[in-house]
Design an enzyme around this catalytic site. Sequence first.
Site, PDB file in Angstrom:
ATOM      1  N   PHE A 188     -20.734  12.007 -25.557  1.00 22.69           N
ATOM      2  CA  PHE A 188     -20.694  11.213 -26.799  1.00 22.69           C
ATOM      3  C   PHE A 188     -20.522   9.294 -25.930  1.00 22.69           C
ATOM      4  O   PHE A 188     -20.554   8.346 -25.980  1.00 22.69           O
ATOM      5  CB  PHE A 188     -19.719  10.959 -27.410  1.00 22.69           C
ATOM      6  CG  PHE A 188     -17.979  11.742 -26.379  1.00 22.69           C
ATOM      7  CD1 PHE A 188     -17.378  12.567 -25.558  1.00 22.69           C
ATOM      8  CD2 PHE A 188     -17.296  10.794 -26.109  1.00 22.69           C
ATOM      9  CE1 PHE A 188     -16.381  12.677 -24.986  1.00 22.69           C
ATOM     10  CE2 PHE A 188     -15.682  10.702 -25.089  1.00 22.69           C
ATOM     11  CZ  PHE A 188     -16.004  11.873 -24.764  1.00 22.69           C
ATOM     12  N   LYS A 223      -1.556   5.651 -23.459  1.00 24.54           N
ATOM     13  CA  LYS A 223      -1.239   5.777 -24.551  1.00 24.54           C
ATOM     14  C   LYS A 223      -0.118   5.201 -25.651  1.00 24.54           C
ATOM     15  O   LYS A 223       0.619   4.112 -25.595  1.00 24.54           O
ATOM     16  CB  LYS A 223      -1.517   7.212 -25.524  1.00 24.54           C
ATOM     17  CG  LYS A 223      -2.877   6.735 -25.289  1.00 24.54           C
ATOM     18  CD  LYS A 223      -3.363   8.892 -25.739  1.00 24.54           C
ATOM     19  CE  LYS A 223      -4.599   8.727 -25.875  1.00 24.54           C
ATOM     20  NZ  LYS A 223      -5.350   8.588 -26.946  1.00 24.54           N
ATOM     21  N   ARG A 282     -15.647  11.531 -34.113  1.00 25.99           N
ATOM     22  CA  ARG A 282     -14.779  13.309 -33.357  1.00 25.99           C
ATOM     23  C   ARG A 282     -15.485  13.954 -33.857  1.00 25.99           C
ATOM     24  O   ARG A 282     -14.789  14.757 -35.089  1.00 25.99           O
ATOM     25  CB  ARG A 282     -13.280  12.511 -32.756  1.00 25.99           C
ATOM     26  CG  ARG A 282     -12.889  12.039 -32.123  1.00 25.99           C
ATOM     27  CD  ARG A 282     -12.095  12.056 -30.847  1.00 25.99           C
ATOM     28  NE  ARG A 282     -13.467  11.943 -29.892  1.00 25.99           N
ATOM     29  CZ  ARG A 282     -13.273  12.025 -28.456  1.00 25.99           C
ATOM     30  NH1 ARG A 282     -12.078  11.480 -28.167  1.00 25.99           N
ATOM     31  NH2 ARG A 282     -15.383  11.599 -28.237  1.00 25.99           N
ATOM     32  N   PHE A 313      -8.962  18.652 -25.532  1.00 23.54           N
ATOM     33  CA  PHE A 313      -9.395  17.615 -25.928  1.00 23.54           C
ATOM     34  C   PHE A 313     -10.507  17.446 -24.608  1.00 23.54           C
ATOM     35  O   PHE A 313     -10.574  18.342 -23.743  1.00 23.54           O
ATOM     36  CB  PHE A 313      -8.263  16.630 -25.246  1.00 23.54           C
ATOM     37  CG  PHE A 313      -8.496  15.250 -25.345  1.00 23.54           C
ATOM     38  CD1 PHE A 313      -8.600  14.338 -26.285  1.00 23.54           C
ATOM     39  CD2 PHE A 313      -8.956  13.993 -23.564  1.00 23.54           C
ATOM     40  CE1 PHE A 313      -8.978  12.757 -26.184  1.00 23.54           C
ATOM     41  CE2 PHE A 313      -9.430  13.037 -24.300  1.00 23.54           C
ATOM     42  CZ  PHE A 313      -9.900  12.732 -25.302  1.00 23.54           C
ATOM     43  N   THR A 314     -11.676  16.286 -24.905  1.00 29.67           N
ATOM     44  CA  THR A 314     -12.371  16.608 -24.055  1.00 29.67           C
ATOM     45  C   THR A 314     -12.494  16.433 -22.911  1.00 29.67           C
ATOM     46  O   THR A 314     -13.484  17.056 -22.334  1.00 29.67           O
ATOM     47  CB  THR A 314     -13.853  15.011 -24.982  1.00 29.67           C
ATOM     48  OG1 THR A 314     -12.877  14.115 -25.003  1.00 29.67           O
ATOM     49  CG2 THR A 314     -14.349  15.085 -26.930  1.00 29.67           C
ATOM     50  N   TYR A 349       0.763  -1.117   0.260  1.00 31.92           N
ATOM     51  CA  TYR A 349      -0.153  -0.397   0.012  1.00 31.92           C
ATOM     52  C   TYR A 349       0.776   1.581   0.413  1.00 31.92           C
ATOM     53  O   TYR A 349       0.035   1.873  -0.688  1.00 31.92           O
ATOM     54  CB  TYR A 349      -0.486  -0.332   1.352  1.00 31.92           C
ATOM     55  CG  TYR A 349      -1.787   0.949   0.769  1.00 31.92           C
ATOM     56  CD1 TYR A 349      -3.199   0.543   0.984  1.00 31.92           C
ATOM     57  CD2 TYR A 349      -1.874   2.250   1.531  1.00 31.92           C
ATOM     58  CE1 TYR A 349      -3.990   2.024   0.420  1.00 31.92           C
ATOM     59  CE2 TYR A 349      -2.282   3.522   1.739  1.00 31.92           C
ATOM     60  CZ  TYR A 349      -3.933   3.214   1.369  1.00 31.92           C
ATOM     61  OH  TYR A 349      -4.715   3.966   0.556  1.00 31.92           O
ATOM     62  N   ASP A 358       0.568  18.022 -22.028  1.00 27.35           N
ATOM     63  CA  ASP A 358      -0.028  17.243 -21.664  1.00 27.35           C
ATOM     64  C   ASP A 358       0.516  16.446 -22.936  1.00 27.35           C
ATOM     65  O   ASP A 358       0.683  16.689 -23.866  1.00 27.35           O
ATOM     66  CB  ASP A 358      -1.226  17.283 -22.144  1.00 27.35           C
ATOM     67  CG  ASP A 358      -1.997  15.791 -22.561  1.00 27.35           C
ATOM     68  OD1 ASP A 358      -1.361  14.712 -22.335  1.00 27.35           O
ATOM     69  OD2 ASP A 358      -3.185  15.315 -22.964  1.00 27.35           O
TER      70      ASP A 358
HETATM   71  N1  F0G Z   1      -4.985  14.040 -23.212  1.00 23.39           N
HETATM   72  C1  F0G Z   1      -4.922  13.253 -24.223  1.00 23.39           C
HETATM   73  C2  F0G Z   1      -4.474  14.160 -24.958  1.00 23.39           C
HETATM   74  C3  F0G Z   1      -5.445  12.388 -24.055  1.00 23.39           C
HETATM   75  O1  F0G Z   1      -6.081  12.002 -25.624  1.00 23.39           O
HETATM   76  C4  F0G Z   1      -6.558  12.063 -23.585  1.00 23.39           C
HETATM   77  C5  F0G Z   1      -7.561  10.098 -23.894  1.00 23.39           C
HETATM   78  C6  F0G Z   1      -6.821  12.689 -21.772  1.00 23.39           C
HETATM   79  C7  F0G Z   1      -5.734  13.167 -21.986  1.00 23.39           C
HETATM   80  C8  F0G Z   1      -7.364  11.607 -20.653  1.00 23.39           C
HETATM   81  O2  F0G Z   1      -6.438  10.433 -20.856  1.00 23.39           O
HETATM   82  O3  F0G Z   1      -8.345   9.124 -21.190  1.00 23.39           O
HETATM   83  O4  F0G Z   1      -6.478   8.392 -19.836  1.00 23.39           O
HETATM   84  O5  F0G Z   1      -8.112   9.730 -18.870  1.00 23.39           O
HETATM   85  N2  F0G Z   1      -7.340  10.279 -24.810  1.00 23.39           N
HETATM   86  C9  F0G Z   1      -8.327   8.684 -24.993  1.00 23.39           C
HETATM   87  C10 F0G Z   1      -8.708   9.165 -26.374  1.00 23.39           C
HETATM   88  C11 F0G Z   1      -9.279   8.572 -24.393  1.00 23.39           C
HETATM   89  O6  F0G Z   1      -9.589   7.977 -26.942  1.00 23.39           O
HETATM   90  O7  F0G Z   1      -8.084   9.720 -27.058  1.00 23.39           O
HETATM   91  P1  F0G Z   1      -6.850   9.380 -19.965  1.00 23.39           P
END
Ligand code: F0G
Length: 482
Positions: free
Chosen positions: A455, A266, A389, A131-132, A79, A223
């Site tokens: 989405f 990723k 997208r 990003f979303t 832990y 990022d």
């Molecule tokens: N920043 C970028 C550039 C991303 O592409 C993602 C996630 C995140 C932050 C958030 O990270 O999913 O680990 O919480 N991209 C995924 C995609 C979801 O399908 O492009 P996460």
Amino acid sequence: MILKLSSGQELPVEMHKARMVQKIELIPAEQRLKAIQEAGYNTFQLKTKDIFLDMLTDSGVNAMSDNQFAAFIKTDDAYAGSMTFYEFADAVKDILGYEHVMNVHQGRAAEHLLSKVFGKPGGVIITNYHFTTTKAHIEVTAGSVCLELYADEALKTKSTHPFKGNMDIQKLKDAIRKYGKEKVGYVRMEATTNLLGGQPFSMENLKEVRKVCDESGLLLILDGSLISENAYFIWKREKGYERKTVAEIIKEMCSLADIFYLSGRKNTCVRGGFIATNRKELFGQIEPWLPVYEGFFTYGGMSMREIGPMAVGLREMVDPSVAGCAIEQIKYFVEKLDGMGIPVVTPPGGLACHVDAKKFLPHVPKEQYIAGALTAALHIASGVRAMERGTISMDRDKDGNDVYADLELTRIALPRRVYSLSHIEYIIDRLKWLYQNRELIKGLKFVSEPPVLRFFLGKLDVLDNWSRKLCDAFKKDFGETW
Ligand code: F0G
């Protein structure tokens, strides 16, 4: 790795071999239609048993290496105080050059903490492009406006500009003047800008952003979820960097940021994330919140079993054959489609082959979710799961109106070391068929939608019963099954 054939053609050759595989199935078109109907024409809602090639995302679905699996087994489970965490921290120091690091359960958890600690309610957060999940945290957690200062070229889907992820420096200076630096929470640069179609920024641009941040005393947050791809592009495309290694370029990029975070799902091919910095005082501001939202300092919401492989993934991602493995497949994919006159985002980026749905379906109005329709049609015609997208990926404004996305893209992601060129050839052929039959594809309408990140869970239906007609046309050309 690119190998030149005797014909002169360049072939992206995989520099790995598969030693464990997963069987996949291609269900007949009629069943694919049924599956996408039941999923509310939202590919997030499909079950994998109904999917042939899962190209929804490159996130959390990459193939780990043998050395990563070895690290998974060797984990020191605890832990608190696990030596696996300290080995991971050493990898962060060696590869990225940061002294201080904390794990979080995934990228958006880092965005949550950063928006909470550095966001200014009523202020702005500046980025090259949103990003979303980033935008959701900027708005919901920080209570700020997300200001996107991309250069005009970024929204041209057909382009030869090598760095469409660049921030427009003049716009940055103007925005700081307009809002006042005390209103700016931070400046965020996203490597291999996801929603622009995986487009990188240049080192020169990052240096210029750094300079402006220094002049105004603003924090620069990087990022780096797709940092190895951005570094690979700098290596391939930016003058002065051709003789550097991907490892050196990554280190230089990191040296320019005050704070770095990533989704480890990723580039490091595991599931998790982290925040890192050399500035102890900034780290100290975030640290108290870690156990509240994520977990104890030496695991931060991640499984210990993923932290060991993440350390290995960091060390492996600087190898050009790893950093470039998806990029070279995407280049092959995009150039073939482009050569056939099928509208795709160019130059080829990282992460995915992005089909320009607005140009693919010029007869579908923007109110009818163009990219959503094309993404659903692709599943019917091929069993391939891609991701919308476009406008579905944007939430409504506070008055309930749709916010139309700058780009309407069907993103066909390439998980690292998972799919082969024959899979890509198959998708190219089915996209060609769809393009020839594009008049059959019409729009979508929402049936139900959640208020934020709609989405993921939203459900839609087709207008004019087009999915039935598309399926019938497909069966006429290919028979019941293929
Ligand atoms: N920043 C970028 C550039 C991303 O592409 C993602 C996630 C995140 C932050 C958030 O990270 O999913 O680990 O919480 N991209 C995924 C995609 C979801 O399908 O492009 P996460």
